[in-house]
Design a protein around this motif. Structure first.
Motif, PDB file in Angstrom:
ATOM      1  N   ASP A 110      -1.862  -9.632   2.397  1.00  0.00           N
ATOM      2  CA  ASP A 110      -2.617  -8.692   3.204  1.00  0.00           C
ATOM      3  C   ASP A 110      -2.804  -7.376   2.450  1.00  0.00           C
ATOM      4  O   ASP A 110      -2.546  -7.300   1.266  1.00  0.00           O
ATOM      5  CB  ASP A 110      -1.903  -8.463   4.544  1.00  0.00           C
ATOM      6  CG  ASP A 110      -1.882  -9.731   5.376  1.00  0.00           C
ATOM      7  OD1 ASP A 110      -0.801 -10.097   5.870  1.00  0.00           O
ATOM      8  OD2 ASP A 110      -2.938 -10.364   5.508  1.00  0.00           O
ATOM      9  N   GLY A 111      -3.235  -6.379   3.182  1.00  0.00           N
ATOM     10  CA  GLY A 111      -3.503  -5.088   2.564  1.00  0.00           C
ATOM     11  C   GLY A 111      -2.235  -4.358   2.180  1.00  0.00           C
ATOM     12  O   GLY A 111      -1.129  -4.823   2.383  1.00  0.00           O
ATOM     13  N   TRP A 112      -2.434  -3.197   1.622  1.00  0.00           N
ATOM     14  CA  TRP A 112      -1.340  -2.397   1.102  1.00  0.00           C
ATOM     15  C   TRP A 112      -1.078  -1.183   1.988  1.00  0.00           C
ATOM     16  O   TRP A 112      -2.003  -0.612   2.553  1.00  0.00           O
ATOM     17  CB  TRP A 112      -1.660  -1.923  -0.314  1.00  0.00           C
ATOM     18  CG  TRP A 112      -1.925  -3.042  -1.257  1.00  0.00           C
ATOM     19  CD1 TRP A 112      -3.137  -3.499  -1.679  1.00  0.00           C
ATOM     20  CD2 TRP A 112      -0.941  -3.866  -1.888  1.00  0.00           C
ATOM     21  NE1 TRP A 112      -2.963  -4.556  -2.534  1.00  0.00           N
ATOM     22  CE2 TRP A 112      -1.630  -4.807  -2.691  1.00  0.00           C
ATOM     23  CE3 TRP A 112       0.454  -3.909  -1.864  1.00  0.00           C
ATOM     24  CZ2 TRP A 112      -0.968  -5.768  -3.459  1.00  0.00           C
ATOM     25  CZ3 TRP A 112       1.113  -4.867  -2.617  1.00  0.00           C
ATOM     26  CH2 TRP A 112       0.401  -5.779  -3.404  1.00  0.00           C
ATOM     27  N   GLY A 113       0.195  -0.816   2.038  1.00  0.00           N
ATOM     28  CA  GLY A 113       0.566   0.429   2.700  1.00  0.00           C
ATOM     29  C   GLY A 113       0.407   1.597   1.749  1.00  0.00           C
ATOM     30  O   GLY A 113      -0.236   1.481   0.711  1.00  0.00           O
ATOM     31  N   GLN A 114       1.035   2.712   2.105  1.00  0.00           N
ATOM     32  CA  GLN A 114       0.912   3.915   1.278  1.00  0.00           C
ATOM     33  C   GLN A 114       1.806   3.875   0.055  1.00  0.00           C
ATOM     34  O   GLN A 114       1.559   4.583  -0.917  1.00  0.00           O
ATOM     35  CB  GLN A 114       1.223   5.156   2.114  1.00  0.00           C
ATOM     36  CG  GLN A 114       0.186   5.428   3.190  1.00  0.00           C
ATOM     37  CD  GLN A 114       0.427   6.753   3.880  1.00  0.00           C
ATOM     38  OE1 GLN A 114       1.543   7.262   3.907  1.00  0.00           O
ATOM     39  NE2 GLN A 114      -0.622   7.309   4.461  1.00  0.00           N
ATOM     40  N   GLY A 115       2.831   3.055   0.094  1.00  0.00           N
ATOM     41  CA  GLY A 115       3.745   2.974  -1.028  1.00  0.00           C
ATOM     42  C   GLY A 115       4.688   4.158  -1.080  1.00  0.00           C
ATOM     43  O   GLY A 115       4.618   5.092  -0.283  1.00  0.00           O
ATOM     44  N   THR A 116       5.607   4.087  -2.038  1.00  0.00           N
ATOM     45  CA  THR A 116       6.554   5.175  -2.258  1.00  0.00           C
ATOM     46  C   THR A 116       6.630   5.447  -3.751  1.00  0.00           C
ATOM     47  O   THR A 116       6.740   4.518  -4.555  1.00  0.00           O
ATOM     48  CB  THR A 116       7.929   4.839  -1.651  1.00  0.00           C
ATOM     49  OG1 THR A 116       8.793   5.960  -1.749  1.00  0.00           O
ATOM     50  CG2 THR A 116       8.587   3.629  -2.303  1.00  0.00           C
ATOM     51  N   LEU A 117       6.545   6.724  -4.110  1.00  0.00           N
ATOM     52  CA  LEU A 117       6.448   7.098  -5.520  1.00  0.00           C
ATOM     53  C   LEU A 117       7.832   7.221  -6.147  1.00  0.00           C
ATOM     54  O   LEU A 117       8.703   7.916  -5.618  1.00  0.00           O
ATOM     55  CB  LEU A 117       5.705   8.422  -5.657  1.00  0.00           C
ATOM     56  CG  LEU A 117       5.596   9.006  -7.064  1.00  0.00           C
ATOM     57  CD1 LEU A 117       4.812   8.077  -7.977  1.00  0.00           C
ATOM     58  CD2 LEU A 117       4.940  10.388  -7.006  1.00  0.00           C
ATOM     59  N   VAL A 118       7.990   6.557  -7.273  1.00  0.00           N
ATOM     60  CA  VAL A 118       9.212   6.662  -8.078  1.00  0.00           C
ATOM     61  C   VAL A 118       8.839   7.306  -9.401  1.00  0.00           C
ATOM     62  O   VAL A 118       7.953   6.811 -10.107  1.00  0.00           O
ATOM     63  CB  VAL A 118       9.839   5.280  -8.311  1.00  0.00           C
ATOM     64  CG1 VAL A 118      10.988   5.378  -9.305  1.00  0.00           C
ATOM     65  CG2 VAL A 118      10.310   4.678  -6.996  1.00  0.00           C
ATOM     66  N   THR A 119       9.509   8.389  -9.708  1.00  0.00           N
ATOM     67  CA  THR A 119       9.271   9.092 -10.969  1.00  0.00           C
ATOM     68  C   THR A 119      10.588   9.153 -11.733  1.00  0.00           C
ATOM     69  O   THR A 119      11.591   9.640 -11.211  1.00  0.00           O
ATOM     70  CB  THR A 119       8.751  10.510 -10.723  1.00  0.00           C
ATOM     71  OG1 THR A 119       7.531  10.447  -9.962  1.00  0.00           O
ATOM     72  CG2 THR A 119       8.462  11.216 -12.049  1.00  0.00           C
ATOM     73  N   VAL A 120      10.555   8.633 -12.950  1.00  0.00           N
ATOM     74  CA  VAL A 120      11.752   8.655 -13.798  1.00  0.00           C
ATOM     75  C   VAL A 120      11.467   9.594 -14.961  1.00  0.00           C
ATOM     76  O   VAL A 120      10.630   9.317 -15.814  1.00  0.00           O
ATOM     77  CB  VAL A 120      12.099   7.250 -14.312  1.00  0.00           C
ATOM     78  CG1 VAL A 120      13.407   7.302 -15.102  1.00  0.00           C
ATOM     79  CG2 VAL A 120      12.194   6.274 -13.156  1.00  0.00           C
ATOM     80  N   SER A 121      12.156  10.701 -14.953  1.00  0.00           N
ATOM     81  CA  SER A 121      11.863  11.731 -15.946  1.00  0.00           C
ATOM     82  C   SER A 121      13.077  12.622 -16.141  1.00  0.00           C
ATOM     83  O   SER A 121      13.815  12.906 -15.198  1.00  0.00           O
ATOM     84  CB  SER A 121      10.670  12.578 -15.493  1.00  0.00           C
ATOM     85  OG  SER A 121      10.458  13.653 -16.370  1.00  0.00           O
ATOM     86  N   SER A 122      13.240  13.064 -17.375  1.00  0.00           N
ATOM     87  CA  SER A 122      14.313  14.004 -17.660  1.00  0.00           C
ATOM     88  C   SER A 122      13.805  15.441 -17.586  1.00  0.00           C
ATOM     89  O   SER A 122      14.577  16.383 -17.764  1.00  0.00           O
ATOM     90  CB  SER A 122      14.899  13.726 -19.053  1.00  0.00           C
ATOM     91  OG  SER A 122      13.883  13.748 -20.028  1.00  0.00           O
TER      92      SER A 122
END
Length: 122
Positions: A110-122
């Protein structure tokens, strides 16, 4: 109709951990297979890992082998993605979706939700 809401994203340093959650409503995990997908900036969305209604697991993304673990709690109607030893290349928006589950494939239905952002950064 099944509804899924992702949460748990954030910013973390390389080597850190996060646990994503996918809360499912409109149906129960006893009958639905769920997968985690991600889309990095400028890249196609890709499947990460999926779990069947019976608890079978198919890991699709080789780059996360040994670092990411999918699980679920049927009582809470929630699917989790435990992400350890995160790397900058794991930076992406992470989505969950109900899927057509197989031993070697995991196709969103089915369709997609809004998602959740993962940022990996120093």
């Amino acid at each position: 109709q099944l509804q899924l809401v992702e949460s748990g994203g954030g910013t973390v340093q390389p080597g850190g951990s996060l646990r994503l959650s996918c809360l499912v409503s409109g149906g129960t995990l006893d009958y639905y297979s769920i997968g985690w997908f991600r889309q990095a900036p400028g890249k196609e969305r890709e499947a990460v890992s999926c779990i069947s209604y019976s608890g079978g697991i198919t890991n699709i993304a080789g780059s996360v082998k040994g670092r990411f673990t999918i699980s679920k709690d049927n009582a809470k109607n929630t699917v989790y993605l435990q992400m350890d030893n995160l790397k900058p290349e794991d930076t992406a928006v992470y989505y969950c979706a109900d899927v057509d589950y197989g031993l070697t494939y995991c196709n969103p239905l089915d369709g997609w939700g809004q998602g959740t952002l993962v940022t990996v950064s120093s």
